[in-house]
Every structure is written in structure tokens, then in C-alpha cells.
Design a protein around this motif. Structure first.
Motif, PDB file in Angstrom:
ATOM      1  N   GLY A  67       6.234  -7.017  44.826  1.00 20.14           N
ATOM      2  CA  GLY A  67       6.349  -7.374  46.323  1.00 20.14           C
ATOM      3  C   GLY A  67       7.747  -8.192  46.376  1.00 20.14           C
ATOM      4  O   GLY A  67       8.074  -8.373  47.386  1.00 20.14           O
ATOM      5  N   THR A  68       8.207  -8.857  45.310  1.00 20.50           N
ATOM      6  CA  THR A  68       9.209  -9.924  45.389  1.00 20.50           C
ATOM      7  C   THR A  68      10.863  -9.070  45.332  1.00 20.50           C
ATOM      8  O   THR A  68      11.613  -9.519  45.674  1.00 20.50           O
ATOM      9  CB  THR A  68       9.099 -10.872  44.473  1.00 20.50           C
ATOM     10  OG1 THR A  68       9.359 -10.582  43.181  1.00 20.50           O
ATOM     11  CG2 THR A  68       7.854 -12.056  44.805  1.00 20.50           C
ATOM     12  N   GLY A  69      10.618  -7.994  44.536  1.00 22.65           N
ATOM     13  CA  GLY A  69      11.678  -7.054  44.094  1.00 22.65           C
ATOM     14  C   GLY A  69      12.206  -6.116  45.226  1.00 22.65           C
ATOM     15  O   GLY A  69      11.256  -6.044  46.401  1.00 22.65           O
ATOM     16  N   PHE A  70      13.102  -5.365  44.991  1.00 22.17           N
ATOM     17  CA  PHE A  70      13.289  -4.114  45.661  1.00 22.17           C
ATOM     18  C   PHE A  70      12.652  -2.931  45.284  1.00 22.17           C
ATOM     19  O   PHE A  70      13.434  -2.306  44.468  1.00 22.17           O
ATOM     20  CB  PHE A  70      14.988  -4.002  46.284  1.00 22.17           C
ATOM     21  CG  PHE A  70      15.376  -5.171  46.832  1.00 22.17           C
ATOM     22  CD1 PHE A  70      15.333  -5.330  48.241  1.00 22.17           C
ATOM     23  CD2 PHE A  70      15.756  -6.290  46.265  1.00 22.17           C
ATOM     24  CE1 PHE A  70      15.892  -6.422  48.928  1.00 22.17           C
ATOM     25  CE2 PHE A  70      16.541  -7.360  46.764  1.00 22.17           C
ATOM     26  CZ  PHE A  70      16.267  -7.439  48.170  1.00 22.17           C
ATOM     27  N   SER A  71      11.430  -2.741  45.291  1.00 23.67           N
ATOM     28  CA  SER A  71      10.812  -1.795  44.664  1.00 23.67           C
ATOM     29  C   SER A  71      11.425  -0.294  45.154  1.00 23.67           C
ATOM     30  O   SER A  71      11.560   0.152  46.344  1.00 23.67           O
ATOM     31  CB  SER A  71       9.439  -1.574  44.441  1.00 23.67           C
ATOM     32  OG  SER A  71       8.919  -2.661  45.567  1.00 23.67           O
ATOM     33  N   ASN A  72      11.518   0.769  44.336  1.00 24.27           N
ATOM     34  CA  ASN A  72      11.841   1.961  44.514  1.00 24.27           C
ATOM     35  C   ASN A  72      10.692   2.677  44.360  1.00 24.27           C
ATOM     36  O   ASN A  72       9.908   2.783  43.410  1.00 24.27           O
ATOM     37  CB  ASN A  72      12.636   2.301  43.394  1.00 24.27           C
ATOM     38  CG  ASN A  72      13.189   3.851  43.758  1.00 24.27           C
ATOM     39  OD1 ASN A  72      12.519   4.488  44.341  1.00 24.27           O
ATOM     40  ND2 ASN A  72      14.303   4.393  43.007  1.00 24.27           N
ATOM     41  N   LEU A  73      10.098   3.144  45.428  1.00 26.32           N
ATOM     42  CA  LEU A  73       8.681   3.742  45.419  1.00 26.32           C
ATOM     43  C   LEU A  73       8.589   5.013  44.571  1.00 26.32           C
ATOM     44  O   LEU A  73       7.473   5.260  43.817  1.00 26.32           O
ATOM     45  CB  LEU A  73       8.082   3.969  46.915  1.00 26.32           C
ATOM     46  CG  LEU A  73       7.942   2.575  47.773  1.00 26.32           C
ATOM     47  CD1 LEU A  73       7.246   3.114  49.103  1.00 26.32           C
ATOM     48  CD2 LEU A  73       6.979   1.880  47.182  1.00 26.32           C
ATOM     49  N   ALA A  74       9.770   5.591  44.763  1.00 28.64           N
ATOM     50  CA  ALA A  74       9.641   7.002  43.701  1.00 28.64           C
ATOM     51  C   ALA A  74       9.373   6.769  42.319  1.00 28.64           C
ATOM     52  O   ALA A  74       9.030   7.060  41.691  1.00 28.64           O
ATOM     53  CB  ALA A  74      11.118   7.608  44.003  1.00 28.64           C
ATOM     54  N   SER A  75      10.120   5.605  41.879  1.00 28.10           N
ATOM     55  CA  SER A  75      10.216   5.278  40.425  1.00 28.10           C
ATOM     56  C   SER A  75       8.599   4.675  40.043  1.00 28.10           C
ATOM     57  O   SER A  75       8.352   5.135  38.830  1.00 28.10           O
ATOM     58  CB  SER A  75      11.136   4.111  39.908  1.00 28.10           C
ATOM     59  OG  SER A  75      10.817   2.949  40.530  1.00 28.10           O
ATOM     60  N   LEU A  76       7.994   3.821  41.047  1.00 31.02           N
ATOM     61  CA  LEU A  76       6.740   3.664  40.863  1.00 31.02           C
ATOM     62  C   LEU A  76       5.739   4.939  40.417  1.00 31.02           C
ATOM     63  O   LEU A  76       5.112   4.809  39.690  1.00 31.02           O
ATOM     64  CB  LEU A  76       6.140   3.128  42.112  1.00 31.02           C
ATOM     65  CG  LEU A  76       6.088   1.427  42.142  1.00 31.02           C
ATOM     66  CD1 LEU A  76       5.311   1.280  43.545  1.00 31.02           C
ATOM     67  CD2 LEU A  76       5.883   0.874  41.294  1.00 31.02           C
ATOM     68  N   HIS A  77       6.123   5.978  41.116  1.00 33.19           N
ATOM     69  CA  HIS A  77       5.290   6.964  41.195  1.00 33.19           C
ATOM     70  C   HIS A  77       5.610   7.857  39.845  1.00 33.19           C
ATOM     71  O   HIS A  77       4.772   8.332  39.140  1.00 33.19           O
ATOM     72  CB  HIS A  77       5.626   8.210  42.447  1.00 33.19           C
ATOM     73  CG  HIS A  77       4.531   9.284  42.311  1.00 33.19           C
ATOM     74  ND1 HIS A  77       3.484   9.263  42.251  1.00 33.19           N
ATOM     75  CD2 HIS A  77       5.143  10.640  42.378  1.00 33.19           C
ATOM     76  CE1 HIS A  77       3.246  10.598  42.302  1.00 33.19           C
ATOM     77  NE2 HIS A  77       4.203  11.166  42.206  1.00 33.19           N
ATOM     78  N   SER A  78       6.944   7.729  39.358  1.00 33.62           N
ATOM     79  CA  SER A  78       7.476   8.502  38.419  1.00 33.62           C
ATOM     80  C   SER A  78       7.296   7.955  37.024  1.00 33.62           C
ATOM     81  O   SER A  78       7.330   8.770  35.993  1.00 33.62           O
ATOM     82  CB  SER A  78       8.686   9.253  38.627  1.00 33.62           C
ATOM     83  OG  SER A  78       9.733   8.131  38.514  1.00 33.62           O
ATOM     84  N   LEU A  79       7.435   6.753  36.967  1.00 38.09           N
ATOM     85  CA  LEU A  79       7.305   5.913  35.818  1.00 38.09           C
ATOM     86  C   LEU A  79       5.884   5.902  35.323  1.00 38.09           C
ATOM     87  O   LEU A  79       5.105   5.665  36.063  1.00 38.09           O
ATOM     88  CB  LEU A  79       8.149   4.463  35.811  1.00 38.09           C
ATOM     89  CG  LEU A  79       9.486   4.822  36.004  1.00 38.09           C
ATOM     90  CD1 LEU A  79      10.121   3.100  36.283  1.00 38.09           C
ATOM     91  CD2 LEU A  79      10.093   5.442  34.863  1.00 38.09           C
TER      92      LEU A  79
END
Ligand code: C2E
Ligand code: MG
Ligand code: MG
Ligand code: MG
Length: 285
Positions: free
Chosen positions: A185-197
Motif C-alpha cells: 500500500g505504500t509503494g506504487f503497485s502494479n496490479l497486473a504484476s500482483l496478478h501475474s507474479l
């Protein structure tokens, strides 16, 4: 007078910068010695299953008490270690020590404890070291199954080098290690990478959790992370649970795991074992 005042300020500024540089330098040189001489320890903070109250594991947190400098916060010495390259030996030491603590606990208990240990990884360490081989060796050296060591990494490590991060995470999954995104939540998460990693756990940063009962915006963020995690089939750990009210609220929100001073502070290896042994079959939040 004006000029004198200004010069005064410059002097104070110079002294401040100089003191900072001196402290940084002495931390670096004393940390190098501490690493070589076994002067660091790990503290273990319990991770609690919020629905059952069981202790699911511990987060390993580096501690350093120096003869001259006293207790130095990991926030400070990890930053110096990252700037100076010492993060590589420090990170290796932490992984080996965490795996060996598990094996010492197992030996004391007479069988494998149903708990794991979370190890923090720095983005700089991930960029410089072969972290997957390092874990493989640490696990083999301690005789510990890979599913008992969770790697905690931050979003910045993935943003820095997504391809490298992917290869590392795949290799860690090959070792059966769970993977947690720390300070989520503190960083700039890439939602796509959350899904694919191959990520298993999101750890919601303390800055959202600790004030969520007073601050509506924080509560909204926590709820959003919980529903995001549910859609992506990820487990969630809430950091910074300092009160029972927070523990109960998060339990009701369906959060999987909690960590914070309400349950326990980080503690030494022997105290952590005793804490677990005293509670492992009857715990309530
Ligand atoms: P982190 O990984 O987010 O670890 C959680 C921090 O929150 C720890 O601080 C812990 O003591 C603190 N904490 C836990 N519960 C509560 C609570 O209820 N209230 C409050 N106010 N704080 C709580 P600590 O031990 O000072 O560590 C700070 C940071 O230093 C860690 O944050 C991690 O980023 C870094 N760190 C510590 N050990 C290591 C290590 O071995 N390797 C690396 N790379 N980083 C480490
Ligand atoms: Mg952590
Ligand atoms: Mg954290
Ligand atoms: Mg944090």
C-alpha cells in the motif's frame, strides 16, 4: 547582523551534515565488524492466525546492539548496509540464522514445529546477490523444508527490475517458499504484476492498520486491499495491530493473519520458542 546570522546557519548546517556523515561512517565500519564477528541477532515477532488465534509463524527482524553506538534501529543500519554493500552479507546471515533458528526449535521440541519464519529481503540485496541459491543453501545447511521460510519483499524490488524479480520469485516457488509483499500500500503497485507474479501474501503496512479505527480513509484502504486480495486469491497479513479492538475488527473483516504489539513484541530466539510452546494448542485473540 544579517550576514552573521546567515553564516551561523550555514555553520549549523555544516555541522549537521558532518555529524551525519560521521555517524554513517561509524555505523558502516562497526556494522562490518559486527557482521564478521557474529554481533547481530535476530528477534522473532509472532504472526497470529486471526480466525483461530494460532501462531502461524514469526517475522525475523535484525537487531544490533553495539558497544559504542548502543542499540541501532534496523531502519538506520539497513539503510547504511544498502548504501555500502553490506546488505549482501547481512541478508545471507539473516537467511541462515532464520533457518537455523527453526532447526534449533525443532530439535528442542523433538519434531518440526508447525510454524515458519519470514525473512526480509532488500531490493538492493535482490539486485546484487543470487538470493535463490542463497536460500537453497541456507535451507539445506539447516535441514529445513522450503515451505517454512517466507520471503518478504517490497514493491520497489519488483519495479526496479521486473524480469529479474519474476525469475527470482519463480525460483523461490521452486524451493516451495511462500512469498509476501511487505509494506503493501505504500509503494506504487502494479496490479497486473500482483496478478501475474507468484505472490502468496500481502502484508498491509502498519501506517494503514494502526489508525484505521479513527481514520475512515485508512479503513477504506484496508478494506480495498482485503477485497483485492480476495479476488486475486492472496492471503493478507495486517501489520501494526496494537490493540484488541484492531485485532477484532480485522478478524471480522476476514483478514487472515495479524502481527503487532497487541499480540507480542519481537523477542529473542529462546523467548519466541517458549512463547510458542506455551500457546501452540490453545490461543485466542
Ligand atoms: P518490516 O519488515 O515492515 O517489519 C515490521 C516492523 O514493524 C518491525 O520494526 C517491527 O518491530 C515493527 N512492529 C511490529 N508490530 C508493531 C506494532 O504493533 N507497532 C509498531 N509501532 N511497530 C510494530 P523493526 O524491527 O524496527 O524493523 C524495521 C524495518 O527494518 C523492517 O520493517 C524491515 O524493513 C527492516 N529490517 C529488519 N530486519 C531486516 C533484515 O534482516 N533484512 C532486511 N532487508 N530488512 C530488515
Ligand atoms: Mg517485513
Ligand atoms: Mg512490514
Ligand atoms: Mg512496514
Amino acid at each position: 547582523v544579517k550576514i552573521a546570522k546567515r553564516t551561523g546557519k550555514v555553520e549549523i548546517y555544516r555541522n549537521g551534515v558532518l555529524k551525519e556523515a560521521q555517524r554513517r561512517f561509524s555505523i558502516e565500519s562497526r556494522l562490518r565488524d559486527a557482521l564478521a564477528q557474529g554481533g547481530l541477532t535476530l528477534a522473532f515477532q509472532p504472526l497470529i492466525h486471526l480466525q483461530t488465534g494460532e501462531i502461524t509463524g514469526f517475522e525475523a527482524l535484525a537487531r544490533w546492539n553495539d558497544e559504542e553506538l548502543g542499540d541501532v534501529s534496523p531502519v538506520e543500519f539497513i539503510a547504511v548496509a544498502e548504501e555500502s554493500g553490506l546488505i549482501t552479507p547481512l541478508g545471507r546471515w539473516a537467511a541462515y540464522e532464520a533457518a537455523q533458528a527453526l532447526s534449533r526449535w525443532d530439535a528442542k521440541f523433538g519434531q518440526a514445529l508447525p510454524v515458519g519464519v519470514n525473512v526480509n529481503l532488500s531490493p538492493i540485496q535482490m539486485a546484487r546477490d543470487d538470493v535463490a541459491s542463497m536460500f537453497e543453501e541456507a535451507l539445506r545447511y539447516a535441514g529445513i523444508a522450503g515451505n517454512r521460510l517466507t520471503a518478504e519483499l517490497t514493491e520497489s524490488a519488483i519495479i526496479a527490475d521486473p524480469d529479474k524479480a519474476r525469475k527470482l520469485l519463480v525460483a523461490l516457488k521452486g524451493l516451495q517458499m511462500p512469498i509476501a509483499m511487505d509494506d503493501f500500500g505504500t509503494g506504487f503497485s502494479n496490479l497486473a504484476s500482483l496478478h501475474s507474479l507468484p505472490i502468496d501474501i500481502l502484508k498491509i503496512d502498519r501506517s494503514f492498520v494502526s489508525t484505521m479505527l479513527e481514520d475512515h480513509d485508512k479503513a477504506v484502504i484496508v478494506r480495498t486491499i482485503l477485497s483485492l486480495a480476495e479476488s486475486l486469491n492472496l492471503k493478507v497479513t495486517a501489520e501494526g495491530i496494537e490493540t484488541q479492538a484492531l485485532a477484532l475488527a480485522l478478524q471480522q473483516m476476514g483478514c487472515w493473519q495479524g502481527q503487532g504489539y497487541h499480540f507480542a513484541r519481537p523477542m529473542g530466539e529462546n523467548d519466541a520458542f517458549d512463547y510458542w510452546r506455551a500457546r501452540w494448542n490453545f490461543e485466542t485473540i
